[in-house]
Scaffold this active site. Sequence first.
Site: not given
Length: 188
Positions: A46, A51, A99-100, A141-142, A145
Amino acid sequence: MPIRPICITGNPVLHTKAQDVTVFDDSLRQLVQDMYETMDEAPGVGLAAPQIGVNLRIFVYDWDAEDGTPQRGVVINPSLEIFDIPEGEADLDSDSEGCLSVPGERFPLIRADKAILRGVDLEQNPVQIEAEGWFARIFQHEFDHLNGTLYVDRLVEPHKSESERVIAERGWGKDGLTWLPGEEKLEG
């Protein structure tokens, strides 16, 4: 269609509620295509627009369901309904996520096992997806963000302190740091 730099924790866009998308045009299509390519190169399951430094309520996802069916898409201006979050301590194996924007790290976090995601796609068609297990985790999670929350912000002790220590040791937690998928060095 370029791969975009991914912001690392500390960048203000990661800690700010994203704005609704109001214009659906070719630049939005290009942004979504760039997000897919960035997510794929990272690799991730994702990626939210904040991000990559874009303060809009968009995320893309790519997950193979337990039965092997690919689940790939974009959701714009989403809402998320989550169901009961289990009580207890997070399991290091089954509850760890990454997480990226906190690259290379994984910490355990309890999430709801079921969620319903609603929003629109690029053509402004309604999207509604009922997700369970890891697919529900990805959506939570997304969606976080888009509200300015990283998963490390939700951690409880002792994992909260451990994540803070790692972020400090890596010199993260400040504005201007990014990484580009396919390259090893941090920018900023």
